[in-house]
Design an enzyme around this catalytic site. Structure first.
Site, PDB file in Angstrom:
ATOM      1  N   ASP A   1       0.676  -1.139  -0.107  1.00 15.10           N
ATOM      2  CA  ASP A   1      -0.514  -0.071  -0.077  1.00 15.10           C
ATOM      3  C   ASP A   1       1.042   0.842  -0.265  1.00 15.10           C
ATOM      4  O   ASP A   1       0.051   2.207  -0.303  1.00 15.10           O
ATOM      5  CB  ASP A   1      -1.168  -0.145   0.761  1.00 15.10           C
ATOM      6  CG  ASP A   1       0.027  -0.450   2.603  1.00 15.10           C
ATOM      7  OD1 ASP A   1       1.096   0.977   2.784  1.00 15.10           O
ATOM      8  OD2 ASP A   1      -0.508  -0.439   3.180  1.00 15.10           O
TER       9      ASP A   1
ATOM     10  N   ASP B   1       8.883 -12.063  -4.459  1.00 14.27           N
ATOM     11  CA  ASP B   1       9.147 -12.414  -3.601  1.00 14.27           C
ATOM     12  C   ASP B   1      10.196 -12.146  -1.930  1.00 14.27           C
ATOM     13  O   ASP B   1      11.250 -12.181  -2.609  1.00 14.27           O
ATOM     14  CB  ASP B   1       9.366 -13.972  -3.729  1.00 14.27           C
ATOM     15  CG  ASP B   1       9.354 -14.707  -2.430  1.00 14.27           C
ATOM     16  OD1 ASP B   1       9.595 -14.364  -1.382  1.00 14.27           O
ATOM     17  OD2 ASP B   1       9.337 -16.127  -2.704  1.00 14.27           O
TER      18      ASP B   1
ATOM     19  N   ASP C   1       6.270  -5.965   6.999  1.00  5.85           N
ATOM     20  CA  ASP C   1       4.919  -4.683   6.480  1.00  5.85           C
ATOM     21  C   ASP C   1       4.246  -6.103   6.282  1.00  5.85           C
ATOM     22  O   ASP C   1       3.908  -6.172   5.339  1.00  5.85           O
ATOM     23  CB  ASP C   1       4.782  -3.668   6.153  1.00  5.85           C
ATOM     24  CG  ASP C   1       3.845  -3.278   6.087  1.00  5.85           C
ATOM     25  OD1 ASP C   1       2.405  -3.275   6.675  1.00  5.85           O
ATOM     26  OD2 ASP C   1       3.792  -1.716   5.734  1.00  5.85           O
TER      27      ASP C   1
ATOM     28  N   THR D   1       1.532  -9.194   5.878  1.00  4.12           N
ATOM     29  CA  THR D   1      -0.443  -9.734   6.603  1.00  4.12           C
ATOM     30  C   THR D   1      -0.183 -10.454   7.408  1.00  4.12           C
ATOM     31  O   THR D   1       0.673 -10.725   8.226  1.00  4.12           O
ATOM     32  CB  THR D   1      -0.640 -10.011   4.752  1.00  4.12           C
ATOM     33  OG1 THR D   1      -0.344 -11.428   4.340  1.00  4.12           O
ATOM     34  CG2 THR D   1      -0.850  -8.924   3.724  1.00  4.12           C
TER      35      THR D   1
END
Lengths: 276, 276
Positions: free
Chosen positions: A86, A137, A155, A157
Site C-alpha cells: 500500500d 518474493d 510489513d 499480512t
C-alpha cells in the site's frame, strides 16, 4: 439497504463497520483484494477478508513500523520494506532526510497498483525518485542481497497464506544477513491479546539472532483487539538508549520523540510474554 | 444456530462476538442489564447494549482506574467509587494495605446484586469488611460528604442515560470539595478515537478546578476502538513525580510500577486533544 462489512478477527470475535460503497474487488494471483468505503474509517483496503489499512487510522501503523527504528539508527540511508504494497511505510520512510534509497519488495503487484489508484494518500510516495518498487518474493529478495540495508521492515499480512514464511526463523536470519553490521529489523507481530503464542515464538527467534531485541505496542482500532505489537531486532543500536531531546521531530500524528521510549513499557501481561 | 452479540459502538462501527449462552436479562429501574457468556471474552456484563466488563479483559479497566492514583497518593486511607457496581474497582482498591475504608456509591442496586451472583470473580470483594456499599445517587452522595476522601474514582457508564451528570463540571467541583486537601480524582473518559470532544471538554473542566490534571490511556479490546482514556485531577500529588522504584508492586496483570509514568506519554493526536 444498509451494508455492513464484518471481519471475524478470531473464530469468535470481530468488528463490523458500515459500508457506503464497494469500490473495487478482485482475486489476484495471491489473494482476494477489496477496497471499500466505510462511514467510520473512510476508505479501507481488505486482503483475504482482513483489514489491512484505512484512511482514518493508517497513520498509526505506518508511522510506528518506521520511525522508531529510523530514529534509533543514527544515519539510515538504505531501507527495505518487505510487503507493505500500500506504500504507507514508504511514505513515512522518505520523511527522513538521511534516506537515499527505499526499496519496496512486495509479492503482489496488484496491491501496489490498486493502492496507487484508490488510496493515493497512502501510496502516492511510491513514485518518489528515491523509491525502488520491486514486485518480488520478499524471501527471495532478502536471499539475494547481503550486508546492504540499514533498516528492514517486515510489513506483512497475517501469518496465513502468502505471508507464512515471513514469520519464520530462517527468514529473520536472512534479514540479519541482509542488514549492514549495525542494521535494525522491525517486524509487525500481531495482537498481544489474540496472538500470544506467535509473539512469544517470534521474539524468541529474533532474540536468538540479534543482540538487542525489543517489543513495543500501539493502538490501531481496526486491527484485532485494537492493540498491535512490533518486534525490533538490532545489531548495535538500542531504541531505549537514544537521547530523546536529539530525536528528529517529524510530521506525524502518532509518533513523537516523547513516546519513542514509552511504547516499549509494556503492560504486565505483555511483558510476561517476552520475559527470558 | 450460532448467536452473536453485536454492539454498535458508534452509529457506523461496532464489535460482534459469539455467544454460548444468555445467562440473565432484566430491565432495572435505570437500565437494561444483560449477562451473557461469550466464547472470546468469557462472561460479559452489558448495560443498555454497551459492554461494561468481561472476565477476560476486566483487569485492565479495574487495575488502571485505581492503582495509578492509589500509587500516586502516599497514604490513601479512604476511597470512594462512584458507579462501578460490578465491584471490580473495589477489588483492586482493597489490595492497598493503607486503605481502611472503600465506599461504593452505585445508583442501581441490581447491578451490584447481579454482579455478585453471576460475576463473583469481579464482585466478590464487595463483601470485604472494609467496603461500604451504598445504593445511592453518586451526585447526591458527593454533595452530602465534604473533605472526606483521599481518592475518588468515577467508574461510570457512557455519558448517556443515568450517567450524564457524571460528566459535568459541577460534578467535578463537587468531587473536589468531597476530597481532602491532598485528594485525587480519576474519571473514565471514553475513547481517544471516538470521543474526542468529550475528552477535550472534561479535561478542560477538570483543569479549571484541580491544580494538576493528567490524561492517560490503556488497551481494552471490548471497549470502542480498543483504546481507553482516564483523566486524573489532583490537588497536590503529581503522578509523574513519583519515585517508580518506591511504588508498591501489586498482584496485577496490566499495571506495574514500570508503566506508571509511561501511560501518560500520549500518541501525538491524543496529546493534541489536551494541549493548553
Amino acid at each position: 439497504m444498509e451494508l455492513w462489512y464484518t471481519e471475524k478477527q478470531t473464530p469468535n470475535h470481530g468488528i463490523t463497520t458500515k459500508i457506503s460503497k464497494t469500490i473495487h474487488s478482485e482475486k489476484t494471483d495471491f489473494q482476494q483484494l477489496d477496497i471499500i468505503d466505510t462511514n467510520q474509517f473512510g476508505r479501507m483496503l481488505v486482503l483475504d477478508g482482513m483489514v489491512m489499512t484505512t484512511i482514518k487510522d493508517e497513520f498509526v501503523y505506518h508511522e510506528m513500523i518506521t520511525h522508531v527504528a529510523l530514529n534509533t539508527h543514527p544515519n539510515p540511508k538504505k531501507v527495505l520494506v518487505v510487503g507493505g504494497g500500500d506504500g504507507g511505510a514508504i511514505r513515512e520512510i522518505i520523511k527522513h532526510p538521511s534516506v537515499e534509497k527505499a526499496v519496496l519488495a512486495e509479492i503482489d503487484g496488484r496491491v501496489i497498483e490498486t493502492s496507487k489508484q484508490y488510496l493515493p494518500e497512502i501510496a502516492g510516495a511510491l513514485d518518489d525518485p528515491r523509491v525502488d518498487v520491486q514486485v518480488v518474493d520478499g524471501i527471495q529478495y532478502i536471499h539475494d542481497h547481503k550486508n546492504e540495508f540499514d533498516v528492514i521492515m517486515v510489513d506483512s499480512t497475517e501469518p496465513v497464506g502468502p505471508a507464512v514464511g515471513l514469520f519464520e526463523k530462517g527468514f529473520y536470519q536472512g534479514i540479519y544477513d541482509c542488514l549492514k553490521e549495525d542494521g535494525i529489523l522491525v517486524a509487525q507481530t500481531e495482537s498481544p491479546w489474540f496472538n500470544q503464542d506467535l509473539i512469544r515464538r517470534v521474539f524468541k527467534d529474533i532474540r536468538s539472532i540479534f543482540p538487542i531485541t525489543r517489543l513495543y505496542t500501539v493502538s490501531i482500532p481496526t486491527y484485532p483487539s485494537g492493540l498491535w505489537s512490533f518486534t525490533m531486532g538490532s545489531k548495535k543500536y538500542d531504541p531505549l538508549k537514544v537521547n530523546e531531546s536529539e530525536l528528529k521531530d517529524l510530521d506525524t500524528k502518532y509518533y513523537s520523540p516523547s513516546i519513542h521510549k514509552s511504547v516499549f513499557q509494556l503492560p504486565k501481561f505483555v511483558e510476561d510474554l517476552v520475559k527470558e
